[in-house]
Design a protein around this motif. Structure first.
Motif, PDB file in Angstrom:
ATOM      1  N   UNK A  93      57.649  71.692  -8.919  1.00 42.58           N
ATOM      2  CA  UNK A  93      56.246  72.098  -8.809  1.00 42.58           C
ATOM      3  C   UNK A  93      55.709  71.949  -7.398  1.00 42.58           C
ATOM      4  N   UNK A  94      56.587  71.655  -6.464  1.00 42.31           N
ATOM      5  CA  UNK A  94      56.177  71.451  -5.078  1.00 42.31           C
ATOM      6  C   UNK A  94      56.510  72.701  -4.264  1.00 42.31           C
ATOM      7  N   UNK A  95      56.889  72.502  -3.031  1.00 40.05           N
ATOM      8  CA  UNK A  95      57.326  73.606  -2.171  1.00 40.05           C
ATOM      9  C   UNK A  95      58.760  73.335  -1.745  1.00 40.05           C
ATOM     10  N   UNK A  96      59.406  74.322  -1.182  1.00 43.36           N
ATOM     11  CA  UNK A  96      60.790  74.140  -0.744  1.00 43.36           C
ATOM     12  C   UNK A  96      61.756  74.961  -1.575  1.00 43.36           C
ATOM     13  N   UNK A  97      63.024  74.828  -1.271  1.00 44.24           N
ATOM     14  CA  UNK A  97      64.042  75.674  -1.894  1.00 44.24           C
ATOM     15  C   UNK A  97      64.194  75.433  -3.391  1.00 44.24           C
ATOM     16  N   UNK A  98      64.043  74.186  -3.840  1.00 42.13           N
ATOM     17  CA  UNK A  98      64.196  73.909  -5.265  1.00 42.13           C
ATOM     18  C   UNK A  98      63.088  74.586  -6.064  1.00 42.13           C
ATOM     19  N   UNK A  99      61.859  74.491  -5.597  1.00 44.22           N
ATOM     20  CA  UNK A  99      60.747  75.116  -6.314  1.00 44.22           C
ATOM     21  C   UNK A  99      60.839  76.645  -6.278  1.00 44.22           C
ATOM     22  N   UNK A 100      61.340  77.200  -5.168  1.00 47.99           N
ATOM     23  CA  UNK A 100      61.505  78.656  -5.075  1.00 47.99           C
ATOM     24  C   UNK A 100      62.587  79.139  -6.042  1.00 47.99           C
ATOM     25  N   UNK A 101      63.690  78.379  -6.089  1.00 43.49           N
ATOM     26  CA  UNK A 101      64.740  78.713  -7.063  1.00 43.49           C
ATOM     27  C   UNK A 101      64.201  78.629  -8.486  1.00 43.49           C
ATOM     28  N   UNK A 102      63.436  77.571  -8.773  1.00 35.18           N
ATOM     29  CA  UNK A 102      62.901  77.374 -10.122  1.00 35.18           C
ATOM     30  C   UNK A 102      62.014  78.550 -10.533  1.00 35.18           C
ATOM     31  N   UNK A 103      61.187  79.016  -9.627  1.00 40.98           N
ATOM     32  CA  UNK A 103      60.263  80.111  -9.937  1.00 40.98           C
ATOM     33  C   UNK A 103      60.979  81.454 -10.034  1.00 40.98           C
ATOM     34  N   UNK A 104      61.835  81.748  -9.068  1.00 42.96           N
ATOM     35  CA  UNK A 104      62.410  83.096  -8.959  1.00 42.96           C
ATOM     36  C   UNK A 104      63.734  83.285  -9.696  1.00 42.96           C
ATOM     37  N   UNK A 105      64.455  82.211  -9.939  1.00 42.49           N
ATOM     38  CA  UNK A 105      65.752  82.333 -10.614  1.00 42.49           C
ATOM     39  C   UNK A 105      65.725  81.712 -12.012  1.00 42.49           C
ATOM     40  N   UNK A 106      65.392  80.441 -12.075  1.00 42.40           N
ATOM     41  CA  UNK A 106      65.467  79.712 -13.340  1.00 42.40           C
ATOM     42  C   UNK A 106      64.518  80.282 -14.391  1.00 42.40           C
ATOM     43  N   UNK A 107      63.240  80.455 -14.060  1.00 46.06           N
ATOM     44  CA  UNK A 107      62.264  80.934 -15.036  1.00 46.06           C
ATOM     45  C   UNK A 107      62.502  82.388 -15.420  1.00 46.06           C
ATOM     46  N   UNK A 108      62.921  83.214 -14.470  1.00 45.62           N
ATOM     47  CA  UNK A 108      63.210  84.617 -14.785  1.00 45.62           C
ATOM     48  C   UNK A 108      64.437  84.701 -15.686  1.00 45.62           C
ATOM     49  N   UNK A 109      65.438  83.871 -15.411  1.00 46.98           N
ATOM     50  CA  UNK A 109      66.620  83.834 -16.270  1.00 46.98           C
ATOM     51  C   UNK A 109      66.234  83.451 -17.698  1.00 46.98           C
ATOM     52  N   UNK A 110      65.310  82.501 -17.862  1.00 46.99           N
ATOM     53  CA  UNK A 110      64.857  82.116 -19.199  1.00 46.99           C
ATOM     54  C   UNK A 110      64.201  83.284 -19.930  1.00 46.99           C
ATOM     55  N   UNK A 111      63.410  84.074 -19.220  1.00 44.89           N
ATOM     56  CA  UNK A 111      62.789  85.245 -19.840  1.00 44.89           C
ATOM     57  C   UNK A 111      63.842  86.252 -20.283  1.00 44.89           C
ATOM     58  N   UNK A 139      66.022  86.602  -7.504  1.00 49.61           N
ATOM     59  CA  UNK A 139      66.796  85.616  -8.265  1.00 49.61           C
ATOM     60  C   UNK A 139      68.114  85.316  -7.565  1.00 49.61           C
ATOM     61  N   UNK A 140      68.802  86.366  -7.128  1.00 46.48           N
ATOM     62  CA  UNK A 140      70.082  86.193  -6.435  1.00 46.48           C
ATOM     63  C   UNK A 140      69.871  85.500  -5.083  1.00 46.48           C
ATOM     64  N   UNK A 141      68.868  85.947  -4.361  1.00 44.88           N
ATOM     65  CA  UNK A 141      68.593  85.399  -3.027  1.00 44.88           C
ATOM     66  C   UNK A 141      68.323  83.903  -3.080  1.00 44.88           C
ATOM     67  N   UNK A 142      67.456  83.480  -4.003  1.00 44.28           N
ATOM     68  CA  UNK A 142      67.079  82.062  -4.045  1.00 44.28           C
ATOM     69  C   UNK A 142      68.161  81.197  -4.666  1.00 44.28           C
ATOM     70  N   UNK A 143      69.049  81.786  -5.455  1.00 48.42           N
ATOM     71  CA  UNK A 143      70.218  81.035  -5.927  1.00 48.42           C
ATOM     72  C   UNK A 143      71.112  80.682  -4.747  1.00 48.42           C
ATOM     73  N   UNK A 144      71.311  81.632  -3.853  1.00 52.13           N
ATOM     74  CA  UNK A 144      72.133  81.401  -2.660  1.00 52.13           C
ATOM     75  C   UNK A 144      71.452  80.398  -1.731  1.00 52.13           C
ATOM     76  N   UNK A 145      70.135  80.566  -1.552  1.00 55.50           N
ATOM     77  CA  UNK A 145      69.391  79.674  -0.660  1.00 55.50           C
ATOM     78  C   UNK A 145      69.417  78.229  -1.163  1.00 55.50           C
ATOM     79  N   UNK A 146      69.341  78.042  -2.478  1.00 53.50           N
ATOM     80  CA  UNK A 146      69.382  76.691  -3.028  1.00 53.50           C
ATOM     81  C   UNK A 146      70.723  76.034  -2.726  1.00 53.50           C
ATOM     82  N   UNK A 147      71.808  76.763  -2.952  1.00 53.56           N
ATOM     83  CA  UNK A 147      73.127  76.193  -2.688  1.00 53.56           C
ATOM     84  C   UNK A 147      73.287  75.845  -1.207  1.00 53.56           C
ATOM     85  N   UNK A 148      72.807  76.705  -0.335  1.00 55.88           N
ATOM     86  CA  UNK A 148      72.871  76.443   1.105  1.00 55.88           C
ATOM     87  C   UNK A 148      72.104  75.180   1.459  1.00 55.88           C
ATOM     88  N   UNK A 149      70.931  75.017   0.842  1.00 53.42           N
ATOM     89  CA  UNK A 149      70.101  73.838   1.092  1.00 53.42           C
ATOM     90  C   UNK A 149      70.790  72.561   0.601  1.00 53.42           C
TER      91      UNK A 149
END
Length: 392
Positions: A324-342, A358-368
């Protein structure tokens, strides 16, 4: 975007001649390209519009080949309601494909029923392709539609694709044909013929419609200098010496699905790449702490994925893991995790932008995550060696 046909462009009727040498001399009507004629409109489409109380002034047509075969009756227009005052009519056209000798397969049954040739059963469905001709009827006048053709064709195309996906879904549920699937713009040729018709005068405006950006992909062959790295990765993968190498296939599959237009699959595989990566990472962290295989298995089973995210990993490698904050984890959660749930829980069909994110932020999370691990190189030397070897 829509581009008017140039005089020296190939004629869209498929004759192989230049436009100026073919249908340009026929008033630009290019009747050979589309099945619909003024007479067919009066006998087939107009009665359907009349039954719906529609009085269209202009017809917008698009024609393209499906990436699969639909074994159903051909040359029958089926009309579906769109928004008020407009409708979408779909025409299926099954065409025989040619064999490797350049001769068309000759099947009498277009319904996919097998028949015998020299005592060999042949499935006719494998010898045909399906072409779709879609007609979008609108109450807007012909001059307005032509002068704003890019906008109108774009709106018509989106509405047509939505209706067509419903048609395909109903066909798939009825027939249980798993070879068909939903359609997105990436699955269709980037440039397809379009036609705008005045219902009253039958004046015709022909153009090519660019339905998606043209993407050209280049592959670079491995050079001799790459051979050592390639063989090293191959050896590590075969011997199971780096547990993360095999997991790369998930994000590569996500990217492949995205470029092919399978948005749902792209999102699912993007999240799969994250979950498998983080689960494997958690397991390797537990190994460094001296836990036995049995203890690790029990720990993995007792730890939910989100608990692992919020508690276990954050304690071990640091960084901001608050979704619920900012940064790569929150971006992944919003753009990848929640969309995948839908997608997984409701069957939601994401847009291209959603799947791309979704793909972009999955890659960014792993890089982080890898950057976080490198901050603890002394504490986790083996893990850092894995990623140095893999991402060299």
């Amino acid at each position: 975007m829509s581009n008017k046909i140039g005089r020296n462009d190939p004629c869209p009727c498929g004759s192989g001649k230049k436009y100026k040498e073919c249908c340009l001399n026929k008033g630009g009507k290019c009747s050979a390209l589309f099945n619909l004629t003024k007479e067919i409109y009066k006998t087939d489409l107009k009665p359907q519009y009349d039954n719906r109380g529609l009085k269209p002034q202009t017809l917008i047509q698009l024609k393209f080949e499906l990436p699969f075969f639909i074994a159903r009756d051909c040359h029958v227009y089926t009309t579906f309601g769109s928004k008020e005052g407009e409708a979408v009519s779909v025409l299926f056209i099954n065409k025989p494909v040619k064999n490797n000798l350049g001769v068309a397969f000759d099947g009498t049954d277009l319904g996919g029923v097998p028949f015998n040739i020299d005592n060999t059963v042949v499935d006719v469905s494998q010898a045909y392709i399906t072409v779709i001709e879609i007609t979008y009827a609108t109450i807007h006048d012909y001059a307005t539609v032509v002068s704003n053709n890019r906008e109108y064709i774009g709106v018509a195309y989106d509405s047509m694709l939505d209706i067509l996906n419903n048609v395909i879904n109903a066909y798939q549920v009825k027939t249980k044909d798993y070879s068909v699937h939903y359609l997105t713009k990436e699955m269709i040729d980037f440039l397809i013929p379009s036609r705008i018709i005045s219902v009253d005068t039958w004046d015709v405006y022909i153009s090519y419609q660019q339905v998606r950006p043209f993407r050209e992909y280049h592959k670079f062959k491995l050079e001799l200098s790459d051979t050592e790295d390639y063989l090293r990765l191959l050896t590590l993968s075969i011997n199971g010496e780096n547990p993360f190498i095999y997991l790369e296939k998930h994000i590569l599959a996500a990217r492949r699905y995205l470029t092919k237009g399978f948005y749902q699959e792209a999102v699912i595989y993007a999240q799969m790449s994250v979950e498998s990566f983080l689960r494997t990472l958690f397991k390797e962290l537990l190994l460094t702490e001296g836990l036995t295989d049995a203890e690790i298995q029990l720990k993995l089973e007792d730890t939910s994925f989100m608990s692992m995210i919020k508690k276990e990993l954050s304690q071990r490698i640091g960084g901001n893991w608050n979704v619920d904050s900012t940064g790569e984890v929150s971006k992944w959660y919003e753009h990848t995790y929640l969309v995948r749930n839908r997608v997984a829980h409701t069957g939601y069909l994401p847009t291209f932008e959603e799947a791309d994110n979704a793909v972009f932020h999955a890659v960014e999370l792993k890089t982080w995550v890898i950057k976080q691990l490198r901050k603890k190189k002394k504490q986790y030397p083996k893990l850092n060696e894995y990623f140095t070897n893999q991402f060299k």
